[in-house]
Design an enzyme around this catalytic site. Sequence first.
Site, PDB file in Angstrom:
ATOM      1  N   SER A  15     -53.088 -11.839 110.298  1.00  0.00           N
ATOM      2  CA  SER A  15     -54.132 -11.418 109.497  1.00  0.00           C
ATOM      3  C   SER A  15     -53.592 -10.071 108.992  1.00  0.00           C
ATOM      4  O   SER A  15     -53.391  -9.111 109.507  1.00  0.00           O
ATOM      5  CB  SER A  15     -55.585 -11.401 109.757  1.00  0.00           C
ATOM      6  OG  SER A  15     -56.300 -10.496 108.938  1.00  0.00           O
ATOM      7  N   LEU A  16     -53.681  -9.974 107.456  1.00  0.00           N
ATOM      8  CA  LEU A  16     -53.331  -8.583 106.804  1.00  0.00           C
ATOM      9  C   LEU A  16     -54.416  -7.623 106.536  1.00  0.00           C
ATOM     10  O   LEU A  16     -54.314  -6.700 106.201  1.00  0.00           O
ATOM     11  CB  LEU A  16     -52.692  -9.235 105.411  1.00  0.00           C
ATOM     12  CG  LEU A  16     -51.347  -9.569 105.415  1.00  0.00           C
ATOM     13  CD1 LEU A  16     -50.880 -10.040 103.911  1.00  0.00           C
ATOM     14  CD2 LEU A  16     -50.341  -8.646 106.094  1.00  0.00           C
ATOM     15  N   LYS A  66     -66.471 -19.519 108.993  1.00  0.00           N
ATOM     16  CA  LYS A  66     -67.126 -19.003 107.580  1.00  0.00           C
ATOM     17  C   LYS A  66     -68.462 -19.756 107.458  1.00  0.00           C
ATOM     18  O   LYS A  66     -69.230 -19.160 106.867  1.00  0.00           O
ATOM     19  CB  LYS A  66     -66.128 -19.407 106.604  1.00  0.00           C
ATOM     20  CG  LYS A  66     -65.359 -18.306 106.184  1.00  0.00           C
ATOM     21  CD  LYS A  66     -64.461 -18.687 105.013  1.00  0.00           C
ATOM     22  CE  LYS A  66     -63.395 -17.467 104.764  1.00  0.00           C
ATOM     23  NZ  LYS A  66     -62.984 -17.625 103.400  1.00  0.00           N
ATOM     24  N   ASP A 103     -65.582 -13.657  98.380  1.00  0.00           N
ATOM     25  CA  ASP A 103     -64.291 -14.455  97.739  1.00  0.00           C
ATOM     26  C   ASP A 103     -64.608 -14.882  96.466  1.00  0.00           C
ATOM     27  O   ASP A 103     -63.567 -14.866  95.705  1.00  0.00           O
ATOM     28  CB  ASP A 103     -64.283 -15.704  98.562  1.00  0.00           C
ATOM     29  CG  ASP A 103     -63.621 -15.655 100.148  1.00  0.00           C
ATOM     30  OD1 ASP A 103     -62.947 -14.713 100.146  1.00  0.00           O
ATOM     31  OD2 ASP A 103     -64.075 -16.580 100.794  1.00  0.00           O
ATOM     32  N   GLY A 129     -56.965 -29.277  94.588  1.00  0.00           N
ATOM     33  CA  GLY A 129     -57.338 -29.245  95.928  1.00  0.00           C
ATOM     34  C   GLY A 129     -58.809 -29.400  95.879  1.00  0.00           C
ATOM     35  O   GLY A 129     -59.395 -28.785  94.787  1.00  0.00           O
ATOM     36  N   ASN A 152     -57.727 -33.898  93.425  1.00  0.00           N
ATOM     37  CA  ASN A 152     -57.533 -34.092  94.834  1.00  0.00           C
ATOM     38  C   ASN A 152     -56.810 -35.078  95.174  1.00  0.00           C
ATOM     39  O   ASN A 152     -57.211 -36.370  94.741  1.00  0.00           O
ATOM     40  CB  ASN A 152     -58.902 -33.613  95.708  1.00  0.00           C
ATOM     41  CG  ASN A 152     -58.565 -33.107  97.076  1.00  0.00           C
ATOM     42  OD1 ASN A 152     -57.705 -32.291  97.229  1.00  0.00           O
ATOM     43  ND2 ASN A 152     -59.427 -33.755  98.041  1.00  0.00           N
ATOM     44  N   TYR A 216     -49.855 -16.941 100.214  1.00  0.00           N
ATOM     45  CA  TYR A 216     -48.951 -16.141  99.927  1.00  0.00           C
ATOM     46  C   TYR A 216     -48.085 -16.222 100.995  1.00  0.00           C
ATOM     47  O   TYR A 216     -48.129 -16.970 101.874  1.00  0.00           O
ATOM     48  CB  TYR A 216     -49.581 -14.518  99.765  1.00  0.00           C
ATOM     49  CG  TYR A 216     -50.569 -14.419 100.702  1.00  0.00           C
ATOM     50  CD1 TYR A 216     -50.108 -13.791 102.136  1.00  0.00           C
ATOM     51  CD2 TYR A 216     -51.724 -14.726 100.835  1.00  0.00           C
ATOM     52  CE1 TYR A 216     -50.930 -13.516 102.968  1.00  0.00           C
ATOM     53  CE2 TYR A 216     -52.576 -14.323 101.958  1.00  0.00           C
ATOM     54  CZ  TYR A 216     -52.377 -13.696 103.078  1.00  0.00           C
ATOM     55  OH  TYR A 216     -53.049 -13.506 104.095  1.00  0.00           O
TER      56      TYR A 216
HETATM   57  P1  ATR Z   1     -58.600 -24.654 102.641  1.00  0.00           P
HETATM   58  O1  ATR Z   1     -59.815 -24.119 103.159  1.00  0.00           O
HETATM   59  O2  ATR Z   1     -57.587 -23.611 102.802  1.00  0.00           O
HETATM   60  O3  ATR Z   1     -58.850 -24.998 101.270  1.00  0.00           O
HETATM   61  P2  ATR Z   1     -58.739 -27.291 103.593  1.00  0.00           P
HETATM   62  O4  ATR Z   1     -59.988 -27.414 103.409  1.00  0.00           O
HETATM   63  O5  ATR Z   1     -58.193 -27.800 105.069  1.00  0.00           O
HETATM   64  O6  ATR Z   1     -58.090 -25.826 103.426  1.00  0.00           O
HETATM   65  O7  ATR Z   1     -58.394 -28.183 102.383  1.00  0.00           O
HETATM   66  C1  ATR Z   1     -56.871 -28.543 102.185  1.00  0.00           C
HETATM   67  C2  ATR Z   1     -56.923 -29.032 100.662  1.00  0.00           C
HETATM   68  O8  ATR Z   1     -55.374 -29.207 100.541  1.00  0.00           O
HETATM   69  C3  ATR Z   1     -57.556 -30.614 100.632  1.00  0.00           C
HETATM   70  O9  ATR Z   1     -57.732 -30.426  99.148  1.00  0.00           O
HETATM   71  C4  ATR Z   1     -56.260 -31.495 100.835  1.00  0.00           C
HETATM   72  O10 ATR Z   1     -56.601 -32.741 100.415  1.00  0.00           O
HETATM   73  P3  ATR Z   1     -57.076 -33.810 101.051  1.00  0.00           P
HETATM   74  O11 ATR Z   1     -58.700 -33.316 100.699  1.00  0.00           O
HETATM   75  O12 ATR Z   1     -57.057 -34.988 100.326  1.00  0.00           O
HETATM   76  O13 ATR Z   1     -56.995 -33.673 102.473  1.00  0.00           O
HETATM   77  C5  ATR Z   1     -54.943 -30.558 100.316  1.00  0.00           C
HETATM   78  N1  ATR Z   1     -53.746 -31.064 100.941  1.00  0.00           N
HETATM   79  C6  ATR Z   1     -53.258 -31.127 102.060  1.00  0.00           C
HETATM   80  N2  ATR Z   1     -52.204 -31.119 102.267  1.00  0.00           N
HETATM   81  C7  ATR Z   1     -51.735 -32.131 101.186  1.00  0.00           C
HETATM   82  C8  ATR Z   1     -50.503 -32.602 100.824  1.00  0.00           C
HETATM   83  N3  ATR Z   1     -49.454 -32.477 101.243  1.00  0.00           N
HETATM   84  N4  ATR Z   1     -50.403 -33.053  99.332  1.00  0.00           N
HETATM   85  C9  ATR Z   1     -51.695 -32.905  98.785  1.00  0.00           C
HETATM   86  N5  ATR Z   1     -52.940 -32.282  98.846  1.00  0.00           N
HETATM   87  C10 ATR Z   1     -52.879 -31.729 100.303  1.00  0.00           C
END
Ligand code: ATR
Length: 274
Positions: A15-16, A66, A103, A129, A152, A216
Amino acid sequence: MTKLLGVIGDPIAHSLSPLIHNGWYRDLGIDATYEAMQIPKGDLPDALQTLSKTGALGLNVTLPHKLSARDVATTTSETVDKIGAANTLTAQSDGTWHADNTDIPGFTNALRELLDEKNLSGLRVVLLGAGGSARAVLYALSLEGAEVLCLNRTESKAQLLVQDLGNVKCRAGDLNQYADEQANADIVINTTSSGYEGSALATGIGNGRLFYDISYGRAATPQLSAASESGWRTADGLSMLIAQAAESFRIWFGVMPDREKAIDRCRNAIKATV
Ligand code: ATR
């Protein structure tokens, strides 16, 4: 007495946040220390009891805590209620905790600065996403009146997110629509975790538009390099990380710290580890 603050998560070693907050304490001559605390999933309530007894003033909370941070807090902000997750806890005089989510204002402030534009109403955004990070981003954009298309890999999750937190101008779709839909966007925001796997989406031609990846360091590099090569102006998520930290700092100490200094410190730290 030196005040205790910190960030709770698992993993947390990289963590930063300690670098960011301790830098601000030094800048402003505040007698406080900010520590990274590794607490396994499920152990947040016990950890908070101990920290309350030791007189901790405030805590940031990150994955995987969270959601439970909202549940253990006695009082919660409106944003926490709406989004269902908290990242900032503030000790109350009776030993309980108040939960905020920084956030949301952090993202909005960072985006306003990146675009040099206060009014985000009508901004056409393609949001990639639909996980926890996208939830915060969509809600922040929806509050500002932006027009968001959330795409997504699992389309149903994007639909749920838009139903839950979107304004009337927000829509959902499948990630496969990206190639066509990016052409209609003012900016693209990537919240998928695909960068952690080293992969990058084909970005389309940018023509100087902003491609903003909320990760990042090493995780952001493949996607931002691909976008940059296709003519996008690129930004990583460091400004958002620092803006949410600054909002937490303001809640605890009542003043806004210097975000530019924190960005410089973080960039130097990231450079030293890559
Ligand atoms: P965060 O809290 O960082 O948002 P998360 O809740 O695990 O992490 O969500 C990850 C996101 O990245 C999701 O939208 C996931 O898509 P799915 O809902 O279909 O799983 C997306 N994601 C992860 N790996 C991916 C990949 N290789 N290509 C496209 N989307 C991806």
